[in-house]
Design a protein around this motif. Structure first.
Motif: not given
Length: 436
Positions: A230-243
């Motif tokens: 079971t794999y869970g994730a929450v991603d909250t990288l910044g507004v100026n980050v290209t991901t």
């Protein structure tokens, strides 16, 4: 300030930092080989989004694997996400390239589970890492960004659960991106050996400033025969980050891999999520939610390829788009030749709450075998005015009514996250994005 690009990186540059970290020679050789590929390969194909002008590979400074700094005071952004005092849970925390904290539960220690920062695992478990690092789930030479990743990877985590080991307590990892000058190139490998079981939850936390930054993230999950992941994730990288975010699964006979993903990055993001159901009776349930804000563009490609007999693949994606943001959902269920009895289902729904927002849901079914079951549903639209009217007739304001509808729309994934603190985090992130 000099921007490093694929064209300015050479084998000498790679060898110099590889020697300083004393990484195994096989990885250095792979880095140099990948660098050569990155020069000549194209960006990944992304349907309905033009990404050629996005900066995925330029940076002003570079740092390889950082030395462990266990015992360092943890930033508030981390303590909001994870309870480091919970001795029953295994926890890993990394800021930029530096490991800040590692705690293994007594259960994980007693059962021989390996949980190590990637640099340490490369030194202490070199052959085991070599077996799985970009060899099975993700190949280094798929496109320019996977090659770039292999050449310059500078952080990550390695987890191995032995045969017949069922880990009851979850593993949580928190990765913080703070330095916008250096590329954040993170790699997670999870190997669940035969008849093993684990729950893993990760958080990518953005703490970058006003400078433009890049993040290149790859996760590889290998679920061997009869394993349960079971794999869970929450991603909250910044507004100026290209991901560029690439999560992959490789699932063998009678194994299952379930994903619950809250992709809440604030900048432009390309998400490639592929699960290969290789073995008979393999299964995967992929649930993803996102909220787009500002001017950001997000492109999600979620695909399940089914090779095994009676394999089951389920995709559910719900997105909310606000302001002038764009969210593209590409869902692909692919039943391969000889995969008789396979079942491929998907649902993609986009809710638009602004006249300037754009949402698109593109369900695709590729069926190369008879005697299978498949179906899809997709919708793009606005909040049902009758639902809003009903809620307002009960005394709620328009904002409160929209807020309730959004939370209800996204809850199918929020409720699937296995750690209460992380569920609360995702709910709070959604709440913060909705307030405008």
């Amino acid at each position: 300030m000099v921007l490093q690009t694929i064209e300015t990186i050479d084998p000498a540059f790679i060898t110099s930092f590889a020697e300083k970290t004393a990484e195994p020679s096989w990885l250095t050789d792979l880095r140099i080989k990948a660098w050569g590929k990155a020069e000549e390969m194209d960006l990944p194909y992304v349907d309905k989004t033009k990404i050629k002008r996005w900066n995925f590979t330029k940076f002003s400074q570079y740092a390889s694997f950082g030395k462990t700094a266990y015992g360092t005071n943890l930033p508030e952004a981390v303590t909001d996400v994870v309870d480091v005092n919970d001795a029953e849970m295994s926890v890993y925390i990394q800021q930029d390239q530096t490991p800040l904290h590692l705690h293994l539960s007594q259960e994980a220690i007693d059962k021989g589970v390996i949980i190590k920062d990637l640099a340490t695992a490369l030194k202490e478990n070199s052959e085991l890492v070599k077996e799985y690092f970009m060899t099975t789930a993700v190949k280094f030479d798929e496109n320019r960004l996977t090659a770039f990743h292999a050449a310059l990877v500078n952080g990550g985590l390695f987890i191995y659960v032995p045969k017949n080991v069922e880990l009851e307590s979850p593993i949580q990892a928190v990765f913080v991106q703070k330095d916008d000058r250096k590329p954040f190139i993170n790699h997670v490998i999870i190997v669940a050996d035969e008849s093993s079981k684990l729950t893993y939850v990760e958080n990518y936390v953005g703490q970058t400033g006003k400078g433009r930054a890049i993040a290149n993230i790859v996760s590889e999950v290998i679920a061997k025969d009869n394993a349960t992941v079971t794999y869970g994730a929450v991603d909250t990288l910044g507004v100026n980050v290209t991901t560029y975010l690439n999560r992959r699964g490789h699932v063998l006979r009678d194994a299952s891999l379930d994903w619950a993903l809250g992709v809440m990055n604030n900048g432009n993001t390309v998400i490639n999520h592929l699960t290969n159901l290789v073995g008979n009776n393999a299964s995967s349930d992929v649930k993803t939610v996102t909220v787009g804000t500002g001017k950001q563009t997000q492109n999600f490609t979620t695909e399940i390829r089914q090779y095994g007999l009676a394999s089951v693949g389920m995709i559910l994606k719900h997105g909310v788009v606000l302001d002038s943001s764009t969210s593209i959902f590409n869902g692909i269920g692919h039943i391969m030749h000889n995969a008789k009895g396979a079942d491929a289902q998907q649902e993609s729904r986009v809710l638009m709450l602004s006249d300037l927002a754009r949402g698109d849901a593109n369900p695709i079914l590729l069926i190369d075998e008879d005697e299978v079951t498949a179906g899809h549903a997709a919708s793009v639209g606005r909040v049902d005015p009758e639902a809003l009217f009903y809620l307002q007739s009960r005394g709620l304001s328009l904002y409160e009514a929209e807020r309730l509808v959004i939370h209800g729309f996204l809850n199918p994934v929020v409720d699937q996250l296995p750690i209460k603190r992380v569920r609360e985090l995702l709910s709070n992130v959604i709440e913060g994005k909705v307030k405008r």
